[in-house]
Design an enzyme around this catalytic site. Structure first.
Site, PDB file in Angstrom:
ATOM      1  N   GLY A   1      -8.534   2.565  10.983  1.00  0.00           N
ATOM      2  CA  GLY A   1      -9.046   1.276  10.532  1.00  0.00           C
ATOM      3  C   GLY A   1      -8.946   1.010   9.046  1.00  0.00           C
ATOM      4  O   GLY A   1      -9.487   0.020   8.553  1.00  0.00           O
ATOM      5  N   THR A   2      -8.232   1.854   8.310  1.00  0.00           N
ATOM      6  CA  THR A   2      -8.174   1.666   6.855  1.00  0.00           C
ATOM      7  C   THR A   2      -7.499   0.344   6.473  1.00  0.00           C
ATOM      8  O   THR A   2      -7.962  -0.356   5.569  1.00  0.00           O
ATOM      9  CB  THR A   2      -7.431   2.824   6.172  1.00  0.00           C
ATOM     10  OG1 THR A   2      -6.171   3.030   6.820  1.00  0.00           O
ATOM     11  CG2 THR A   2      -8.237   4.101   6.239  1.00  0.00           C
ATOM     12  N   GLY A   3      -6.401   0.016   7.149  1.00  0.00           N
ATOM     13  CA  GLY A   3      -5.691  -1.217   6.805  1.00  0.00           C
ATOM     14  C   GLY A   3      -6.520  -2.458   7.072  1.00  0.00           C
ATOM     15  O   GLY A   3      -6.570  -3.380   6.245  1.00  0.00           O
ATOM     16  N   CYS A   4      -7.186  -2.478   8.223  1.00  0.00           N
ATOM     17  CA  CYS A   4      -8.055  -3.601   8.573  1.00  0.00           C
ATOM     18  C   CYS A   4      -9.179  -3.743   7.547  1.00  0.00           C
ATOM     19  O   CYS A   4      -9.485  -4.843   7.062  1.00  0.00           O
ATOM     20  CB  CYS A   4      -8.669  -3.393   9.960  1.00  0.00           C
ATOM     21  SG  CYS A   4      -7.500  -3.096  11.287  1.00  0.00           S
TER      22      CYS A   4
ATOM     23  N   LYS B   1       0.829  -1.205   0.000  1.00  0.00           N
ATOM     24  CA  LYS B   1       0.000   0.000   0.000  1.00  0.00           C
ATOM     25  C   LYS B   1       0.866   1.259   0.000  1.00  0.00           C
ATOM     26  O   LYS B   1       1.837   1.339   0.746  1.00  0.00           O
ATOM     27  CB  LYS B   1      -0.929  -0.017   1.219  1.00  0.00           C
ATOM     28  CG  LYS B   1      -1.882  -1.218   1.225  1.00  0.00           C
ATOM     29  CD  LYS B   1      -2.714  -1.292   2.484  1.00  0.00           C
ATOM     30  CE  LYS B   1      -1.879  -1.624   3.695  1.00  0.00           C
ATOM     31  NZ  LYS B   1      -2.690  -1.903   4.900  1.00  0.00           N
TER      32      LYS B   1
ATOM     33  N   THR C   1      -8.858   8.371   9.248  1.00  0.00           N
ATOM     34  CA  THR C   1      -8.504   7.152   8.519  1.00  0.00           C
ATOM     35  C   THR C   1      -8.296   5.956   9.439  1.00  0.00           C
ATOM     36  O   THR C   1      -7.630   4.989   9.067  1.00  0.00           O
ATOM     37  CB  THR C   1      -7.220   7.388   7.697  1.00  0.00           C
ATOM     38  OG1 THR C   1      -6.168   7.825   8.593  1.00  0.00           O
ATOM     39  CG2 THR C   1      -7.430   8.454   6.632  1.00  0.00           C
TER      40      THR C   1
END
Length: 267
Positions: A209-212, A175, A207
């Site tokens: 929690g974006t990765g989860c 990412k 932002t």
């Protein structure tokens, strides 16, 4: 047909990340979500205030209960916290022959709180990455995994993706959110070619929690039978909508809006 997706991750009491974000994503993308909680966190928009890992026995019991009865079409792993939990999870996934595994190598929270013991990084390399159908590191996580700093360009990302692939991952989605370009580009490498997922960078601090959310959206797509490229494409659209319509909750970094993608689809 009921598509089954399992998250193996930490609980976020603030609801923006961890299993709460994963279950919301699974539901929004038409899959039946299940969870194995590896750790409890006292967490809100201002940061992580405490981490309380579950026992190995508790993690194993949850896994056995779900996999021996309901079964899964895809699994997403998030915060696994320590080497012992990583090894237990990996062993159980191998026992049940789970193939569609999305690894989000959660290491540090946005506020800087460590979510993975430093000595557990080798367990990620040895036990978890070789099981993954897809691994979704951000740039700082990729630097830890390959043991090198200085990923600062798209060319650097491609080289890092190759190195992570060589650790046994079948597909690497690196990412690009931590770069400073106007576009935020994620790079997918499958061992043969690169696929790029660029979007205009969204100016917001909310932002959490974006990765989860992104990783669980890929898992939902895989559970429904999509290819890795198609699942990643949908996940990128899903998280982009969620960030564009993020929620100004709390006093710190607010969460993304998990219903935004569905509402834009008109369903």
């Amino acid at each position: 047909m009921i598509y089954r997706a399992l998250t193996i991750a930490g609980s976020d009491s603030g609801g923006g990340a961890g299993i709460q974000a994963d279950l919301k994503t699974f539901q929004e993308l038409g899959t039946f979500g299940m969870s194995v909680i590896t750790a409890l966190t006292a967490q809100n928009t201002q940061g992580v205030h405490g981490v309380y890992p579950q026992s190995i026995e508790a993690v194993e019991a949850q896994l056995e209960a779900v996999l021996s009865d309901i079964g899964v079409d895809a699994v997403k792993t998030g915060m696994l916290f320590n080497a012992e939990i990583i090894e237990a999870v990996s062993k159980c996934l191998k026992k049940y022959g789970v193939e569609r595994i999305v690894v989000d190598p959660v290491m540090v929270a946005k506020g800087g709180h460590a979510l993975l013991h430093p000595e557990a990084v080798e367990a990620v390399r040895k036990h978890l990455i070789p099981l993954s159908m897809v691994i979704t590191p951000n740039i700082p996580e990729a630097e830890v995994i390959i043991g090198e700093e200085g990923i600062s360009s798209l060319a650097d990302m491609k080289e890092a993706a190759k190195k992570i692939y060589n650790l046994g991952a079948k597909n690497v989605v690196l990412k690009g959110g931590h770069l400073s370009e106007e576009e935020s580009t994620d790079v997918l490498y499958d061992g043969n070619e690169f696929t790029y997922f660029p979007v205009q960078r969204i100016q917001t601090k909310h932002t959490h929690g974006t990765g989860c959310t992104f990783a669980s959206a890929i898992a939902a797509g895989l559970a429904k039978g999509l290819s890795v490229v198609e699942a990643t494409k949908v996940a990128k659209e899903f998280i982009t909508c969620a960030i564009e319509e993020s929620l100004e909750l709390g006093k710190g970094i607010g969460p993304t809006n998990h219903s935004a993608y569905r509402l834009r689809q008109g369903s």
